[in-house]
Design an enzyme around this catalytic site. Structure first.
Site, mmCIF file in Angstrom:
data_model
loop_
_atom_site.group_PDB
_atom_site.id
_atom_site.type_symbol
_atom_site.label_atom_id
_atom_site.label_comp_id
_atom_site.label_asym_id
_atom_site.label_seq_id
_atom_site.Cartn_x
_atom_site.Cartn_y
_atom_site.Cartn_z
ATOM 1 N N ARG A 163 0.835 -1.218 0.000
ATOM 2 C CA ARG A 163 0.000 0.000 0.000
ATOM 3 C C ARG A 163 0.871 1.271 0.000
ATOM 4 O O ARG A 163 0.526 2.274 0.608
ATOM 5 C CB ARG A 163 -0.933 0.021 1.219
ATOM 6 C CG ARG A 163 -1.970 -1.087 1.231
ATOM 7 C CD ARG A 163 -2.925 -0.975 0.053
ATOM 8 N NE ARG A 163 -4.121 -1.770 0.227
ATOM 9 C CZ ARG A 163 -4.239 -3.063 -0.083
ATOM 10 N NH1 ARG A 163 -3.204 -3.709 -0.606
ATOM 11 N NH2 ARG A 163 -5.379 -3.698 0.104
ATOM 12 N N SER A 235 -10.994 -1.135 2.891
ATOM 13 C CA SER A 235 -10.230 -1.217 4.141
ATOM 14 C C SER A 235 -9.939 0.189 4.633
ATOM 15 O O SER A 235 -9.315 0.968 3.919
ATOM 16 C CB SER A 235 -8.888 -1.912 3.908
ATOM 17 O OG SER A 235 -9.079 -3.190 3.379
ATOM 18 N N GLU A 332 -5.573 3.605 6.034
ATOM 19 C CA GLU A 332 -5.123 3.438 4.662
ATOM 20 C C GLU A 332 -5.749 4.541 3.803
ATOM 21 O O GLU A 332 -5.215 4.943 2.782
ATOM 22 C CB GLU A 332 -5.609 2.062 4.170
ATOM 23 C CG GLU A 332 -5.009 1.639 2.865
ATOM 24 C CD GLU A 332 -5.952 0.772 2.061
ATOM 25 O OE1 GLU A 332 -6.322 1.195 0.956
ATOM 26 O OE2 GLU A 332 -6.317 -0.305 2.544
HETATM 27 N N1 EPU Z 1 -10.210 -11.219 10.023
HETATM 28 C C1 EPU Z 1 -10.963 -11.383 11.153
HETATM 29 N N2 EPU Z 1 -12.050 -10.570 11.315
HETATM 30 C C2 EPU Z 1 -12.410 -9.637 10.406
HETATM 31 C C3 EPU Z 1 -11.625 -9.461 9.253
HETATM 32 C C4 EPU Z 1 -10.522 -10.258 9.077
HETATM 33 O O1 EPU Z 1 -10.670 -12.205 12.005
HETATM 34 O O2 EPU Z 1 -13.398 -8.966 10.624
HETATM 35 C C5 EPU Z 1 -9.078 -12.105 9.808
HETATM 36 C C6 EPU Z 1 -9.393 -13.093 8.687
HETATM 37 O O3 EPU Z 1 -10.044 -14.228 9.177
HETATM 38 C C7 EPU Z 1 -8.031 -13.409 8.155
HETATM 39 C C8 EPU Z 1 -7.265 -12.106 8.345
HETATM 40 O O4 EPU Z 1 -7.970 -11.371 9.330
HETATM 41 O O5 EPU Z 1 -7.412 -14.394 8.911
HETATM 42 C C9 EPU Z 1 -7.145 -11.324 7.070
HETATM 43 O O6 EPU Z 1 -8.417 -11.023 6.571
HETATM 44 P P1 EPU Z 1 -8.762 -10.981 4.998
HETATM 45 O O7 EPU Z 1 -8.226 -12.155 4.318
HETATM 46 O O8 EPU Z 1 -10.207 -10.677 4.874
HETATM 47 O O9 EPU Z 1 -7.891 -9.806 4.430
HETATM 48 P P2 EPU Z 1 -7.613 -8.403 5.059
HETATM 49 O O10 EPU Z 1 -6.264 -8.328 5.639
HETATM 50 O O11 EPU Z 1 -8.745 -8.098 5.966
HETATM 51 C C10 EPU Z 1 -6.647 -7.418 2.810
HETATM 52 C C11 EPU Z 1 -6.761 -6.132 2.061
HETATM 53 C C12 EPU Z 1 -8.065 -6.103 1.279
HETATM 54 C C13 EPU Z 1 -8.087 -7.277 0.331
HETATM 55 C C14 EPU Z 1 -7.942 -8.562 1.170
HETATM 56 C C15 EPU Z 1 -7.861 -9.802 0.317
HETATM 57 C C16 EPU Z 1 -5.543 -4.488 3.363
HETATM 58 C C17 EPU Z 1 -5.633 -3.312 4.253
HETATM 59 N N3 EPU Z 1 -6.700 -5.013 2.974
HETATM 60 O O12 EPU Z 1 -7.717 -7.446 3.755
HETATM 61 O O13 EPU Z 1 -8.089 -4.894 0.531
HETATM 62 O O14 EPU Z 1 -9.294 -7.311 -0.403
HETATM 63 O O15 EPU Z 1 -6.718 -8.499 1.920
HETATM 64 O O16 EPU Z 1 -6.598 -9.928 -0.239
HETATM 65 O O17 EPU Z 1 -4.447 -4.909 3.009
HETATM 66 C C18 EPU Z 1 -8.834 -2.654 0.457
HETATM 67 O O18 EPU Z 1 -7.651 -2.321 0.421
HETATM 68 O O19 EPU Z 1 -9.766 -1.795 0.428
HETATM 69 C C19 EPU Z 1 -9.170 -4.047 0.580
HETATM 70 C C20 EPU Z 1 -10.418 -4.450 0.733
#
Ligand code: EPU
Length: 336
Positions: A163, A235, A332
């Site tokens: 990012r 996010s 972000e």
């Molecule tokens: N998790 C939770 N609770 C939640 C959300 C997430 O426990 O409410 C846990 C999930 O179970 C998982 C981990 O956190 O173990 C990561 O969650 P997830 O795979 O949903 O990905 P993320 O880190 O929440 C990032 C990006 C997203 C992108 C997803 C998929 C960032 C800030 N966000 O989210 O990007 O779609 O990975 O690759 O890096 C965006 O930038 O707007 C965005 C949506």
């Protein structure tokens, strides 16, 4: 063409749908119009408002807002199985992904349904499901406002990180991105290593471009709120990068904590969504703002929220995570 607006309501030009007014806003169609635009409206106080998907307005917008509208997608070269494509800054990112899938070109299918315009993609190096925009971007075309000159920066000079890019650092407030050049491949290269992707793709009959796009769209739709219904900016927070020892200390207490290798050695990415969720804030609401019920990384406008309200709420979340885990999470989203 250049279109100029004064005292324009920008509620529908920011995906959080906070109601603010922009004193002055210009839309332009072609890069060549930028010298004329800045000569006419000044080079002092301006800000690029692209799709408005990663911004929180906390007040009426004082600077001249500049919206790039060039929406051309053009193949500019072939080399072996690689295809070079020039994409105007105003192309809707997901239209580009749809175009690549229709043309049987691999590389950005995992980035399906990310809201925003192509010109904004390099700024925060958008990413999802194991792929980042930097994997496809080969050059970024821009206009230097102060010098009044055009330039093209190859990807090596864009300082892409998680990012992150040079456009958030030394070039911040100095350039208007007018187009990006991406390289796609005719050779299949499915990236299915992340989360539920393999399962969803298999359920659709295997790793074709169309199946991957469909699977990713469905995963995103199931977790992320539709901005047309609930204003949000995806996010709201970045996943924090911490020293490995910090993650180990947390793992001792929370064995299920998800961690991901960071680009920098000795560091790991934590999941901000998990931290917020574990701190008990998922689905938490105050007034017109809330943490999304299905994805704790996303803050939502429940209707009529002001940018100030969203910001106050975000500060509370940061403080709660700090108190519980000793970890600092940061937005972000750009805050204006
Ligand atoms: N998790 C939770 N609770 C939640 C959300 C997430 O426990 O409410 C846990 C999930 O179970 C998982 C981990 O956190 O173990 C990561 O969650 P997830 O795979 O949903 O990905 P993320 O880190 O929440 C990032 C990006 C997203 C992108 C997803 C998929 C960032 C800030 N966000 O989210 O990007 O779609 O990975 O690759 O890096 C965006 O930038 O707007 C965005 C949506």
């Amino acid at each position: 063409m250049i279109r100029y607006f004064e005292n324009i309501d920008i509620t529908e030009r920011n995906s959080f749908h906070v109601r603010q007014i922009a004193k002055r806003l210009v839309e332009f169609d072609r890069a060549e119009e930028l010298p004329e635009l800045f000569a006419k409206y000044g080079t002092e106080n301006w800000y690029v408002l692209s799709g408005g998907n990663n911004i929180l307005f906390t007040q009426d917008a004082e600077p001249l807002l500049i919206t790039p509208c060039d929406n051309r997608i053009e193949v500019i070269g072939y080399m072996g199985d690689k295809v070079r494509v020039k994409v105007g800054a105003g192309v809707e990112w997901d239209d580009l992904v749809a175009w690549s899938v229709e043309h049987d070109l691999w590389g950005i299918e995992n980035l399906s349904l990310i809201p925003g315009k192509a010109g904004a993609a390099p700024v925060q190096n958008i990413g999802a499901y194991g792929v980042e925009a930097k994997d496809a971007i080969r050059a970024v075309e821009m206009y230097f406002v102060e010098g009044g000159n055009f330039a093209s920066l190859t990807a090596e000079h864009c300082a892409f990180g998680y990012r992150e890019s040079v456009f958030k650092q030394s070039l911040k407030g100095r350039v208007v991105i007018t187009a990006i050049e991406i390289e796609l491949s005719k050779t299949p290269n499915p990236q299915l290593g992340y989360g539920d992707v393999v399962r969803e793709v298999e359920a659709r009959g295997g790793a074709t471009l169309a199946n991957i796009r469909d699977a990713i769209c469905s995963i995103r739709r199931s977790k992320l709120p539709d901005t047309a219904i609930l204003g949000n900016a995806g996010s709201f927070f970045k996943n924090p990068i911490v020293e490995s020892e910090v993650a180990e200390r947390l793992r001792a207490e929370y064995p299920d904590i998800p961690t991901y290798p960071a680009q920098e050695e000795g560091k790991v990415n934590l999941a901000a969504g998990w931290l917020i969720d574990k701190a008990g804030m998922k689905g938490h609401k105050e007034g017109n703002v809330g943490v999304h019920e299905r994805q704790a990384l996303v803050l939502v406008n429940l209707g009529g929220a002001t940018g100030g309200e969203v910001l106050t709420f975000a500060h509370k979340i940061v403080a709660t995570v700090r108190e519980k885990f000793g970890i600092e999470i940061s937005p972000e989203v750009n805050i204006l």
